[in-house]
Design a protein around this motif. Structure first.
Motif, PDB file in Angstrom:
ATOM      1  N   ASP A  78      -8.239  -2.764  -4.892  1.00  0.00           N
ATOM      2  CA  ASP A  78      -9.579  -2.511  -5.424  1.00  0.00           C
ATOM      3  C   ASP A  78      -9.528  -1.514  -6.582  1.00  0.00           C
ATOM      4  OD1 ASP A  78     -10.657  -4.230  -3.581  1.00  0.00           O
ATOM      5  OD2 ASP A  78     -11.291  -2.655  -2.186  1.00  0.00           O
ATOM      6  N   ARG A 125      -5.557  -2.876   0.428  1.00  0.00           N
ATOM      7  CA  ARG A 125      -6.864  -3.242  -0.105  1.00  0.00           C
ATOM      8  C   ARG A 125      -7.418  -2.130  -1.006  1.00  0.00           C
ATOM      9  NH1 ARG A 125      -9.754  -3.812   4.566  1.00  0.00           N
ATOM     10  NH2 ARG A 125      -8.464  -5.664   5.026  1.00  0.00           N
ATOM     11  N   PHE A 126      -7.178  -0.880  -0.622  1.00  0.00           N
ATOM     12  CA  PHE A 126      -7.623   0.255  -1.434  1.00  0.00           C
ATOM     13  C   PHE A 126      -6.958   0.227  -2.807  1.00  0.00           C
ATOM     14  CE2 PHE A 126      -6.916   4.527  -3.047  1.00  0.00           C
ATOM     15  CZ  PHE A 126      -8.200   5.054  -3.068  1.00  0.00           C
ATOM     16  N   GLY A 160       0.814  -1.207   0.000  1.00  0.00           N
ATOM     17  CA  GLY A 160       0.000   0.000   0.000  1.00  0.00           C
ATOM     18  C   GLY A 160       0.844   1.251   0.000  1.00  0.00           C
ATOM     19  N   ASP A 169      -1.265  -2.227  10.901  1.00  0.00           N
ATOM     20  CA  ASP A 169      -1.212  -3.020   9.670  1.00  0.00           C
ATOM     21  C   ASP A 169      -1.485  -2.153   8.435  1.00  0.00           C
ATOM     22  OD1 ASP A 169      -0.626  -5.309  10.992  1.00  0.00           O
ATOM     23  OD2 ASP A 169      -2.611  -6.211  10.837  1.00  0.00           O
ATOM     24  N   GLU A 170      -0.945  -2.598   7.305  1.00  0.00           N
ATOM     25  CA  GLU A 170      -1.145  -1.887   6.044  1.00  0.00           C
ATOM     26  C   GLU A 170      -2.222  -2.542   5.180  1.00  0.00           C
ATOM     27  OE1 GLU A 170       3.266  -0.167   5.108  1.00  0.00           O
ATOM     28  OE2 GLU A 170       3.022  -2.342   4.951  1.00  0.00           O
ATOM     29  N   LEU A 171      -3.016  -3.418   5.777  1.00  0.00           N
ATOM     30  CA  LEU A 171      -4.021  -4.162   5.023  1.00  0.00           C
ATOM     31  C   LEU A 171      -5.025  -3.233   4.337  1.00  0.00           C
ATOM     32  CD1 LEU A 171      -4.781  -7.121   7.471  1.00  0.00           C
ATOM     33  CD2 LEU A 171      -3.387  -7.184   5.395  1.00  0.00           C
ATOM     34  N   GLU A 172      -5.489  -2.222   5.048  1.00  0.00           N
ATOM     35  CA  GLU A 172      -6.494  -1.328   4.482  1.00  0.00           C
ATOM     36  C   GLU A 172      -5.943  -0.532   3.310  1.00  0.00           C
ATOM     37  OE1 GLU A 172      -9.559   2.259   5.874  1.00  0.00           O
ATOM     38  OE2 GLU A 172      -8.466   1.078   7.375  1.00  0.00           O
ATOM     39  N   ASP A 173      -4.704  -0.019   3.459  1.00  0.00           N
ATOM     40  CA  ASP A 173      -4.079   0.725   2.367  1.00  0.00           C
ATOM     41  C   ASP A 173      -3.892  -0.164   1.143  1.00  0.00           C
ATOM     42  OD1 ASP A 173      -3.917   2.963   3.960  1.00  0.00           O
ATOM     43  OD2 ASP A 173      -1.885   2.523   4.646  1.00  0.00           O
ATOM     44  N   THR A 180      -0.690  -9.331   0.500  1.00  0.00           N
ATOM     45  CA  THR A 180      -0.370  -8.431   1.607  1.00  0.00           C
ATOM     46  C   THR A 180      -0.367  -9.213   2.910  1.00  0.00           C
ATOM     47  OG1 THR A 180      -1.381  -6.546   0.494  1.00  0.00           O
ATOM     48  CG2 THR A 180      -1.050  -6.349   2.856  1.00  0.00           C
ATOM     49  N   GLU A 214      -4.943 -11.672   1.277  1.00  0.00           N
ATOM     50  CA  GLU A 214      -4.411 -11.131   2.532  1.00  0.00           C
ATOM     51  C   GLU A 214      -4.014 -12.278   3.456  1.00  0.00           C
ATOM     52  OE1 GLU A 214      -7.410  -8.655   4.158  1.00  0.00           O
ATOM     53  OE2 GLU A 214      -7.154  -7.052   2.664  1.00  0.00           O
TER      54      GLU A 214
END
Length: 342
Positions: A299, A295-296, A258, A289-293, A281, A307
């Motif tokens: 997407d 994921r953005f 991310g 965590d950088e999961l949200e970044d 990721t 993940e």
């Protein structure tokens, strides 16, 4: 990624043991060349030419043989040029251009390569071993000299340690450098007597003597350019580099954090593939965590995203992760994610 190993004497059992230790670098195949005064081994991870690219690979009469870890990105244009000079190719592998390029251009042939590579080439007619490593040192290559003057080399130090004469002794100067600088400079490793071949260098062993030469270097050329020119230049260079890395006969993926580096790779790579790019990721179930970044970004570019959230105690896996690293390393997690999703 592949694994190579060898030495300047004949011992099939030893070179097989060395390659066994490198199995994780190349689980798809293995190959050996053993003759008076030389032993070469390869563990192959098949990326290009899955059917005929088995190593070692030879020239037309079998007098020149190579084992190779890496990829020569411009091998198709080099192959066409070498065929125009009368060379016959028997595989579709990028590795084969190495033996013919050596025949055609001599020791300067590495200058023509655009790629990441570490290879060992044996010239049987001249009884000559040549080791080479790519300009940026992407691919590792280590070596040491035995008491009798023989040379032994491998992609990883643990393979060299399979020889019973080599002691597992810490290089105190290298340790001092690492504690103070967080890296070991130049050819030093943490193992006394074991060196790494420097990036952009090649080593030749012939008639009992060793010579090491540099074949590539950065030549500074200070000039003033506009911001718009530099933006376009960086964009073009990145696109070319990413396109080269996408050359493969097997599926590819990207580690996506991310952040700006991995996100840029995903942005360009997603434009160059017909199928959705695979991205991966890793997280730890923590707020940082950088999961949200990631994921953005996944997407936005429509990637096939996976993940991995680690809920176990990573310290339990550290001994194995350190074993794979050979040298002190700040970030061992790419090993872990490759292990879990591979």
């Amino acid at each position: 990624m592949c694994g190579i190993s060898g030495f300047t004497f004949e011992d099939l059992a030893l070179v097989k043991r060395m390659c066994d230790v490198l199995w994780h670098r190349g689980p798809d195949d293995e190959g050996y060349y053993v003759d008076a005064g030389i032993s070469l081994g390869n563990r192959r991870l098949a990326i290009i030419d899955l059917k005929t690219g088995r190593q070692p690979i030879y020239n037309e009469d079998g007098s020149i043989v190579v084992v190779h870890d890496g990829e020569i990105y411009n091998f198709m244009s080099l192959r066409a040029e070498l065929e125009d000079h009368g060379h016959d190719f028997h595989t579709n592998s990028d590795t084969e251009v190495i033996v013919h390029a050596y025949e055609e251009w001599g020791d300067d042939f590495m200058r023509k390569f655009n790629g990441m590579f570490a290879f060992a080439l044996w010239d049987a007619n001249r009884r000559r071993l040549l080791l080479a490593r790519d300009p940026c040192g992407i691919k590792p290559l280590y070596y040491t000299i035995l008491k009798d003057g023989s040379l032994i080399f491998a992609s990883e130090i643990k393979a060299i340690l399979q020889h019973e004469e080599i002691r597992r002794e810490v290089d105190r100067e290298a340790f001092h450098y690492y504690v103070n600088l967080r890296f070991t400079p130049r050819e030093k490793t943490m193992f006394k007597g074991i060196k790494r071949l420097l990036p952009g260098h090649y080593l030749v062993m012939e008639n009992g003597s060793i010579k090491i030469r540099k074949f590539w270097d950065i030549i500074p050329s200070p000039q003033h350019y506009s911001e718009s020119y530099l933006i376009k230049k960086i964009r073009d260079v990145l696109k070319r580099a990413i396109r080269r890395h996408l050359i493969s006969d097997v599926p590819l993926g990207v580690y996506l954090s991310g952040g700006i580096d991995s996100s840029t790779i995903v942005a360009f790579a997603s434009e160059m593939t017909d199928e959705p790019l695979k991205t991966f990721t890793m997280g730890f179930g923590e707020p940082t965590d950088e999961l949200e970044d990631a994921r953005f970004i996944a997407d936005y570019f429509g990637t096939d995203h996976k993940e991995l959230v680690v809920s176990t105690d990573l310290l339990k896996d550290y001994p194995q992760m350190i074993w794979h690293a050979d040298m002190p390393k700040r970030n061992l997690y790419p090993y872990y994610i490759a292990k879990e999703v591979g």
